[in-house]
Design a protein around this motif. Structure first.
Motif, PDB file in Angstrom:
ATOM      1  N   ALA A   1       0.829  -1.205   0.000  1.00 38.50           N
ATOM      2  CA  ALA A   1       0.000   0.000   0.000  1.00 38.50           C
ATOM      3  C   ALA A   1       0.861   1.251   0.000  1.00 38.50           C
ATOM      4  O   ALA A   1       0.595   2.196  -0.744  1.00 38.50           O
ATOM      5  CB  ALA A   1      -0.935   0.001   1.210  1.00 38.50           C
ATOM      6  N   ALA A   2       1.892   1.282   0.828  1.00 33.68           N
ATOM      7  CA  ALA A   2       2.753   2.465   0.909  1.00 33.68           C
ATOM      8  C   ALA A   2       3.461   2.710  -0.421  1.00 33.68           C
ATOM      9  O   ALA A   2       3.520   3.837  -0.896  1.00 33.68           O
ATOM     10  CB  ALA A   2       3.766   2.311   2.041  1.00 33.68           C
ATOM     11  N   ARG A   3       3.987   1.650  -1.011  1.00 34.40           N
ATOM     12  CA  ARG A   3       4.679   1.812  -2.294  1.00 34.40           C
ATOM     13  C   ARG A   3       3.713   2.255  -3.381  1.00 34.40           C
ATOM     14  O   ARG A   3       4.092   2.962  -4.302  1.00 34.40           O
ATOM     15  CB  ARG A   3       5.375   0.513  -2.683  1.00 34.40           C
ATOM     16  CG  ARG A   3       6.553   0.180  -1.792  1.00 34.40           C
ATOM     17  CD  ARG A   3       7.408  -0.936  -2.367  1.00 34.40           C
ATOM     18  NE  ARG A   3       6.640  -1.962  -3.024  1.00 34.40           N
ATOM     19  CZ  ARG A   3       6.386  -3.180  -2.542  1.00 34.40           C
ATOM     20  NH1 ARG A   3       6.847  -3.515  -1.356  1.00 34.40           N
ATOM     21  NH2 ARG A   3       5.694  -4.060  -3.227  1.00 34.40           N
ATOM     22  N   GLY A   4       2.447   1.877  -3.252  1.00 35.20           N
ATOM     23  CA  GLY A   4       1.454   2.242  -4.259  1.00 35.20           C
ATOM     24  C   GLY A   4       1.005   3.685  -4.192  1.00 35.20           C
ATOM     25  O   GLY A   4       0.556   4.233  -5.183  1.00 35.20           O
ATOM     26  N   VAL A   5       1.119   4.326  -3.023  1.00 37.58           N
ATOM     27  CA  VAL A   5       0.635   5.705  -2.884  1.00 37.58           C
ATOM     28  C   VAL A   5       1.752   6.730  -2.766  1.00 37.58           C
ATOM     29  O   VAL A   5       1.509   7.919  -2.954  1.00 37.58           O
ATOM     30  CB  VAL A   5      -0.320   5.867  -1.672  1.00 37.58           C
ATOM     31  CG1 VAL A   5      -1.507   4.953  -1.795  1.00 37.58           C
ATOM     32  CG2 VAL A   5       0.395   5.675  -0.363  1.00 37.58           C
ATOM     33  N   ALA A   6       2.953   6.312  -2.471  1.00 42.71           N
ATOM     34  CA  ALA A   6       4.050   7.259  -2.251  1.00 42.71           C
ATOM     35  C   ALA A   6       4.468   7.948  -3.551  1.00 42.71           C
ATOM     36  O   ALA A   6       4.575   7.312  -4.592  1.00 42.71           O
ATOM     37  CB  ALA A   6       5.249   6.547  -1.645  1.00 42.71           C
TER      38      ALA A   6
END
Length: 70
Positions: free
Chosen positions: A39-44
């Motif tokens: 999730a973090a890699r997808g929104v950063a």
């Protein structure tokens, strides 16, 4: 480690930060948490990793510790 990644993704979603595409900065365990979070890699918008390496050299460790203590 996977739980830390899930926690980060949950935090980004529930706090509303995900919609702002934040730049994530992680040092050591924090950096590994970012890498483990789909999730973090997808929104950063960007990811900055500090002090993550498969092989450490003593001089480099001292340099990083000195920088982090400032």
């Amino acid at each position: 480690m996977a739980l830390a990644g899930q926690d980060l993704g949950t935090f980004l979603e529930r706090s509303g930060l995900a919609k702002h595409r934040p730049c994530l900065v992680g040092a050591s365990l924090g950096g590994l948490s970012i890498l483990m979070s789909d999730a973090a890699r997808g929104v950063a918008s960007a990811i900055v990793l500090v002090d993550i390496t498969p092989r450490m050299e003593l001089a480099g460790v001292h340099r990083i510790v000195s920088f982090m203590q400032r």
